[in-house]
Motif scaffolding. Sequence first.
Motif, PDB file in Angstrom:
ATOM      1  N   ILE A  59      29.437  70.105  -7.717  1.00 41.26           N
ATOM      2  CA  ILE A  59      28.531  70.935  -6.920  1.00 41.26           C
ATOM      3  C   ILE A  59      27.252  71.167  -7.723  1.00 41.26           C
ATOM      4  O   ILE A  59      27.287  71.718  -8.822  1.00 41.26           O
ATOM      5  N   LYS A  60      26.130  70.721  -7.183  1.00 46.32           N
ATOM      6  CA  LYS A  60      24.845  70.888  -7.868  1.00 46.32           C
ATOM      7  C   LYS A  60      24.054  72.074  -7.358  1.00 46.32           C
ATOM      8  O   LYS A  60      23.070  72.480  -7.985  1.00 46.32           O
ATOM      9  N   GLY A  61      24.425  72.617  -6.210  1.00 47.58           N
ATOM     10  CA  GLY A  61      23.718  73.766  -5.663  1.00 47.58           C
ATOM     11  C   GLY A  61      24.327  74.175  -4.338  1.00 47.58           C
ATOM     12  O   GLY A  61      25.094  73.416  -3.741  1.00 47.58           O
ATOM     13  N   TYR A  62      23.996  75.394  -3.907  1.00 42.80           N
ATOM     14  CA  TYR A  62      24.540  75.847  -2.633  1.00 42.80           C
ATOM     15  C   TYR A  62      23.613  76.899  -2.071  1.00 42.80           C
ATOM     16  O   TYR A  62      22.751  77.460  -2.768  1.00 42.80           O
ATOM     17  N   SER A  63      23.759  77.164  -0.746  1.00 43.32           N
ATOM     18  CA  SER A  63      22.998  78.225  -0.085  1.00 43.32           C
ATOM     19  C   SER A  63      23.852  78.788   1.029  1.00 43.32           C
ATOM     20  O   SER A  63      24.725  78.098   1.577  1.00 43.32           O
ATOM     21  N   VAL A  64      23.577  79.994   1.397  1.00 36.49           N
ATOM     22  CA  VAL A  64      24.342  80.682   2.436  1.00 36.49           C
ATOM     23  C   VAL A  64      23.511  80.707   3.717  1.00 36.49           C
ATOM     24  O   VAL A  64      22.341  81.101   3.706  1.00 36.49           O
TER      25      VAL A  64
ATOM     26  N   THR B 202      22.406  82.257   6.944  1.00 33.69           N
ATOM     27  CA  THR B 202      22.384  83.610   7.504  1.00 33.69           C
ATOM     28  C   THR B 202      22.608  83.557   9.009  1.00 33.69           C
ATOM     29  O   THR B 202      22.402  82.510   9.646  1.00 33.69           O
ATOM     30  N   PRO B 203      23.023  84.676   9.614  1.00 31.45           N
ATOM     31  CA  PRO B 203      23.191  84.691  11.080  1.00 31.45           C
ATOM     32  C   PRO B 203      21.910  84.357  11.837  1.00 31.45           C
ATOM     33  O   PRO B 203      21.938  83.732  12.888  1.00 31.45           O
ATOM     34  N   GLU B 204      20.740  84.755  11.281  1.00 29.65           N
ATOM     35  CA  GLU B 204      19.479  84.439  11.938  1.00 29.65           C
ATOM     36  C   GLU B 204      19.221  82.930  11.956  1.00 29.65           C
ATOM     37  O   GLU B 204      18.800  82.364  12.968  1.00 29.65           O
ATOM     38  N   GLU B 205      19.490  82.264  10.823  1.00 37.07           N
ATOM     39  CA  GLU B 205      19.281  80.823  10.766  1.00 37.07           C
ATOM     40  C   GLU B 205      20.258  80.078  11.681  1.00 37.07           C
ATOM     41  O   GLU B 205      19.904  79.087  12.320  1.00 37.07           O
ATOM     42  N   ARG B 206      21.506  80.594  11.759  1.00 37.01           N
ATOM     43  CA  ARG B 206      22.492  79.970  12.633  1.00 37.01           C
ATOM     44  C   ARG B 206      22.067  80.094  14.092  1.00 37.01           C
ATOM     45  O   ARG B 206      22.197  79.142  14.882  1.00 37.01           O
ATOM     46  N   ALA B 207      21.551  81.258  14.467  1.00 42.01           N
ATOM     47  CA  ALA B 207      21.084  81.451  15.845  1.00 42.01           C
ATOM     48  C   ALA B 207      19.869  80.563  16.146  1.00 42.01           C
ATOM     49  O   ALA B 207      19.731  80.018  17.242  1.00 42.01           O
ATOM     50  N   LYS B 208      19.000  80.386  15.146  1.00 41.89           N
ATOM     51  CA  LYS B 208      17.820  79.540  15.339  1.00 41.89           C
ATOM     52  C   LYS B 208      18.227  78.087  15.536  1.00 41.89           C
ATOM     53  O   LYS B 208      17.684  77.385  16.411  1.00 41.89           O
ATOM     54  N   GLN B 209      19.188  77.610  14.737  1.00 37.11           N
ATOM     55  CA  GLN B 209      19.651  76.230  14.887  1.00 37.11           C
ATOM     56  C   GLN B 209      20.306  76.014  16.244  1.00 37.11           C
ATOM     57  O   GLN B 209      20.118  74.971  16.877  1.00 37.11           O
TER      58      GLN B 209
END
Length: 271
Positions: A9-14, A16-23
């Motif tokens: 694993i070289k990196g990760y990000s979470v 957010t509910p806002e980004e999930r709704a936007k997608q």
Amino acid sequence: MAVKIDQKIKGYSVVTPEERAKQAAEAVSRQAAEAAQPKANVIQMHEKIERPEVLIGSTYKIKSPLFEHALYVTINDIVLNAGTEHEHRRPFEIFINSKNMDHFQWIVALTRIMSAVFRKGGDVTFVVDEMKAVFDPKGGYFKAGGVYMPSLVAELGSIVEDHLKSIGMMHDPEMSDAQRALIAEKRAAFAALDSKKNSEVGVPAGDDASGELFPEPKVRGDARQEDVEVTGDGGVAFPPSATMCHKCSTKAVVVMDGCATCLNCGYSKCG
């Protein structure tokens, strides 16, 4: 649900509910845009297309010196996407009929195989080259007009080629302006040379053989009686003393200035 990670694993990000709704909103809008666009249901040729009740086609006659009776070749076409901008004709089946039954077996086998190739779809123009490359071990023959055919199968291939050209699947290679000008120059030079020879031997103007050698340019207004008309570009007429050109398979090679020159395609042994 457990997921096994095999790499480092070289990196990760979470997310957010806002980004999930936007997608999710972008996916919905993209689907709506795709649904709003009209889909072109273009039908391509393939072997699962059923034969319509009515097909359009053409029948060609082969009068070969190898047979007493003529052969009649019928090629039927199917019209795909009729009435739309994607409408086009494709060959669907081929039949050969004749009173001569000596070659019935291989003719039936050949037409069935060719019909199967036509219905398969894709680029079927390769059939022309394969058939025209068949040579008869007993020797070929000349069609009416002086065009050499190495075999009966080759003439069938020539007919298929003409049919594919008529429906737009094949096209003749375009001659350059320089090549057309060269051929016109050779024809005019030979016509003038022929006329000069006849004038030197004192042949009367109305009885000589130097009349119309070609439709254009014309040496004289009266017609040339012994000229041989050939099927080809413009229905050009060539002198009966011409020999066959190995490049275009037409009896149009004459000797000019000590060099064999083809008056049909412009080929010359002198370059």
